[in-house]
Motif scaffolding. Structure first.
Motif, mmCIF file in Angstrom:
data_model
loop_
_atom_site.group_PDB
_atom_site.id
_atom_site.type_symbol
_atom_site.label_atom_id
_atom_site.label_comp_id
_atom_site.label_asym_id
_atom_site.label_seq_id
_atom_site.Cartn_x
_atom_site.Cartn_y
_atom_site.Cartn_z
ATOM 1 N N PRO A 110 1.058 -0.677 0.259
ATOM 2 C CA PRO A 110 -0.216 -0.008 0.090
ATOM 3 C C PRO A 110 1.088 1.213 -0.409
ATOM 4 O O PRO A 110 1.852 1.378 0.569
ATOM 5 N N GLY A 111 0.623 2.088 -1.005
ATOM 6 C CA GLY A 111 1.210 3.179 -1.192
ATOM 7 C C GLY A 111 2.580 3.343 -1.710
ATOM 8 O O GLY A 111 3.363 4.657 -1.328
ATOM 9 N N LYS A 112 2.494 2.211 -2.107
ATOM 10 C CA LYS A 112 4.529 1.793 -2.816
ATOM 11 C C LYS A 112 3.414 1.374 -4.050
ATOM 12 O O LYS A 112 4.012 0.274 -4.645
ATOM 13 N N GLU A 113 2.964 1.423 -5.053
ATOM 14 C CA GLU A 113 2.192 1.142 -6.420
ATOM 15 C C GLU A 113 3.387 1.582 -7.583
ATOM 16 O O GLU A 113 3.361 0.754 -8.953
ATOM 17 N N THR A 114 4.299 2.526 -7.555
ATOM 18 C CA THR A 114 4.876 2.630 -8.175
ATOM 19 C C THR A 114 6.583 2.337 -7.943
ATOM 20 O O THR A 114 7.221 3.052 -7.334
ATOM 21 N N PRO A 115 7.074 1.889 -9.322
ATOM 22 C CA PRO A 115 8.539 1.323 -8.727
ATOM 23 C C PRO A 115 9.580 2.692 -9.038
ATOM 24 O O PRO A 115 9.539 3.623 -9.013
ATOM 25 N N GLU A 116 10.508 2.000 -8.081
ATOM 26 C CA GLU A 116 11.733 2.764 -7.120
ATOM 27 C C GLU A 116 12.205 2.752 -8.657
ATOM 28 O O GLU A 116 13.131 1.429 -9.000
ATOM 29 N N THR A 117 12.888 3.677 -9.282
ATOM 30 C CA THR A 117 14.176 3.607 -10.252
ATOM 31 C C THR A 117 15.568 4.072 -9.592
ATOM 32 O O THR A 117 15.741 5.116 -8.442
ATOM 33 N N MET A 118 16.403 2.530 -9.620
ATOM 34 C CA MET A 118 17.721 2.972 -9.252
ATOM 35 C C MET A 118 18.639 3.871 -9.587
ATOM 36 O O MET A 118 18.653 4.091 -10.447
ATOM 37 N N ALA A 119 19.692 3.504 -9.215
ATOM 38 C CA ALA A 119 20.671 4.809 -10.387
ATOM 39 C C ALA A 119 21.458 3.989 -11.111
ATOM 40 O O ALA A 119 21.622 4.078 -12.061
ATOM 41 N N ASN A 120 21.386 2.789 -11.100
ATOM 42 C CA ASN A 120 21.805 2.043 -12.700
ATOM 43 C C ASN A 120 20.412 2.154 -13.748
ATOM 44 O O ASN A 120 20.708 0.955 -14.260
ATOM 45 N N GLY A 121 19.988 2.219 -13.814
ATOM 46 C CA GLY A 121 18.294 1.951 -14.333
ATOM 47 C C GLY A 121 17.385 0.910 -14.008
ATOM 48 O O GLY A 121 16.313 1.034 -14.144
ATOM 49 N N TRP A 122 17.558 0.018 -12.714
ATOM 50 C CA TRP A 122 16.914 -0.853 -12.802
ATOM 51 C C TRP A 122 15.592 -0.376 -11.679
ATOM 52 O O TRP A 122 15.921 0.672 -11.365
ATOM 53 N N LYS A 123 14.651 -1.245 -11.852
ATOM 54 C CA LYS A 123 13.358 -0.839 -10.792
ATOM 55 C C LYS A 123 13.183 -2.231 -10.235
ATOM 56 O O LYS A 123 13.365 -2.855 -9.845
ATOM 57 N N LYS A 124 12.196 -1.366 -8.574
ATOM 58 C CA LYS A 124 12.749 -1.646 -7.016
ATOM 59 C C LYS A 124 11.132 -1.399 -7.686
ATOM 60 O O LYS A 124 10.992 -0.840 -6.771
ATOM 61 N N TRP A 125 10.741 -2.935 -6.884
ATOM 62 C CA TRP A 125 9.070 -3.314 -7.093
ATOM 63 C C TRP A 125 8.961 -3.352 -5.707
ATOM 64 O O TRP A 125 9.984 -3.761 -4.594
ATOM 65 N N PHE A 126 7.316 -2.775 -4.678
ATOM 66 C CA PHE A 126 7.749 -3.048 -3.349
ATOM 67 C C PHE A 126 6.486 -3.938 -3.090
ATOM 68 O O PHE A 126 5.006 -3.714 -3.833
ATOM 69 N N VAL A 127 5.932 -5.246 -2.790
ATOM 70 C CA VAL A 127 5.094 -5.508 -3.339
ATOM 71 C C VAL A 127 4.508 -7.009 -2.009
ATOM 72 O O VAL A 127 5.526 -6.925 -1.081
ATOM 73 N N ARG A 128 3.778 -7.723 -1.508
ATOM 74 C CA ARG A 128 2.984 -7.769 -0.733
ATOM 75 C C ARG A 128 1.687 -9.507 -1.111
ATOM 76 O O ARG A 128 1.556 -8.717 -1.450
ATOM 77 N N CYS A 129 2.297 -9.945 -0.150
ATOM 78 C CA CYS A 129 0.852 -11.378 -0.075
ATOM 79 C C CYS A 129 -0.382 -10.324 0.543
ATOM 80 O O CYS A 129 -0.030 -10.661 2.018
ATOM 81 N N ILE A 130 -1.173 -9.713 0.256
ATOM 82 C CA ILE A 130 -2.403 -9.070 1.215
ATOM 83 C C ILE A 130 -3.499 -10.114 1.730
ATOM 84 O O ILE A 130 -3.589 -8.937 2.269
ATOM 85 N N SER A 131 -3.153 -11.258 1.360
ATOM 86 C CA SER A 131 -4.300 -11.889 2.005
ATOM 87 C C SER A 131 -3.822 -12.572 4.280
ATOM 88 O O SER A 131 -4.346 -12.739 4.334
ATOM 89 N N VAL A 132 -2.247 -12.686 3.636
ATOM 90 C CA VAL A 132 -1.816 -13.408 4.775
ATOM 91 C C VAL A 132 -0.307 -12.922 5.351
ATOM 92 O O VAL A 132 0.275 -12.411 4.790
ATOM 93 N N PRO A 133 -1.171 -11.767 6.593
ATOM 94 C CA PRO A 133 0.030 -11.543 6.839
ATOM 95 C C PRO A 133 0.590 -12.069 8.463
ATOM 96 O O PRO A 133 0.435 -13.546 8.252
ATOM 97 N N VAL A 134 2.231 -12.050 9.055
ATOM 98 C CA VAL A 134 1.870 -12.790 10.008
ATOM 99 C C VAL A 134 1.325 -12.715 10.938
ATOM 100 O O VAL A 134 0.510 -13.748 11.685
#
Length: 350
Positions: A110-134
């Motif tokens: 949540p709140g991280k739907e847009t990937p972060e572009t790293m210095a080398n141009g690669w993309k960091k995506w933030f993902v979660r299995c939203i139905s099963v927390p700890v």
């Protein structure tokens, strides 16, 4: 990998189309020679990295992933990512045996739907299995505590780390189960039940030392202990048979005098259960403990062999069950979780 004995297929086809890479649950189970030479099997490890991040928010405590992909990939954790040739998807498991279908339950953090572009141009995506927390932050649960310790009287209940005030402590168990049930309901624990199941009196003996605890074999005739053995050798004691429960302490003293200096004799019998349904809870604060008397104290040592005194052995720790929403819908939780990224389609090789 697909094989019969030590034989592996040289080629696979679907209709007239040649298959170069076949996956199950995101893992390759067949790789053609051409695909192997092109590095398809090793591509995933070489080009995809991820890092686990534990996230605590208002809904729960989550197992999140930071997924780093080459810059030509686009997509999302639900449908997967693709660069037009290679297609990747997320998989989740709580036991490393059964894996969910690719993308099932996965979404952006949540709140991280847009990937972060790293210095080398690669993309960091933030993902979660939203139905099963700890664990979820707000839920209904059932609490239960079960014991078959013989001859015990309950001296206290602690729920969510708070002592429960009841008018008739101590409650002899199981004889005063009905009174305990009545008092729990009167204290606001609607639907509380305290029940018992009859069982014969049995004896267990453990000898505690600085190297650990060993169970000594007990032979019974009815409620009499006729022999106690260590590694198949009967320990010579002066008072066989020992009648239980009256001679429990006498038997323990005799064993200690016979060289088993950390011997503890424990009695078991009718099993009693305290069940408290439909309790609201927050996060992982779900403690339920029952304190009783008399305990069965045993000697303890630290990891360096230094004697630490006796542990009281007078508490039954309960369990929380049946996690669900405040309106009663079932909820899943996982104290351990595993994730992986795998192929969800087959690259077309030239």
């Amino acid at each position: 990998m697909i094989h019969v004995g030590n034989r592996y297929p040289a080629r696979l086809f679907r209709g007239d189309r040649r298959i170069h890479l076949l996956c199950k649950g995101g893992r390759p189970i067949y790789v053609s020679n051409e695909a192997a030479k092109a590095g398809a099997k090793a591509w995933l490890d070489a080009n995809v990295t991820h890092r686990v991040v534990m996230v605590d928010d208002s809904n729960g405590y989550w197992f999140d992933l930071e997924v780093i992909l080459p810059p030509d990939f686009a997509g999302n954790p639900t449908d997967g990512w693709s660069n037009g040739t290679i297609h990747l998807g997320m998989f989740w498991s709580d036991d490393l045996v059964s894996w969910n279908a690719a993308g099932d339950g996965w979404a952006f953090s949540p709140g991280k739907e847009t990937p972060e572009t790293m210095a080398n141009g690669w993309k960091k995506w933030f993902v979660r299995c939203i139905s099963v927390p700890v664990w979820w932050k707000s839920m209904l649960i059932d609490l239960t505590a079960v014991s078959n310790r013989y001859g015990k009287a309950i001296t206290g209940l602690t729920i969510y780390r708070t002592p429960v005030s009841l008018p008739n402590y101590p409650y002899d168990m199981p004889g005063e189960a009905a009174q305990l049930q009545t008092d729990l309901r009167a204290a606001g624990y609607a639907g509380a039940t305290v029940s018992s199941v009859s069982a014969p009196l049995t004896v267990q003996v453990r000898n505690h030392t600085s190297n650990g605890a060993a169970v000594l074999a007990v032979t019974q005739s009815g409620t009499n202990v006729t022999a106690v053995a260590d590694n198949g050798v009967t320990i010579a004691l002066p008072g066989y048979p020992y009648s239980m429960p009256g001679q429990r302490a006498t038997l323990q003293t005799a064993l200690r005098n016979a060289g088993k200096s950390g011997a503890v004799v424990m009695l078991f019998g009718d099993e009693w259960t305290i069940f408290l349904p439909n309790r609201t809870a927050t996060g992982n604060v779900r403690d339920f403990a029952v304190t009783f008397t008399p305990g069965d104290p045993f000697p303890t040592w630290d990891m360096f062999g230094n004697y630490q005194g006796e542990a009281l052995a007078n508490v039954v720790n309960g369990a929380s069950l049946n996690v669900r929403t405040p309106t009663g819908a079932p909820l899943l939780e996982a104290m351990k979780a595993f994730a992986r990224i795998g192929f969800i389609n087959i690259p077309t090789l030239p």
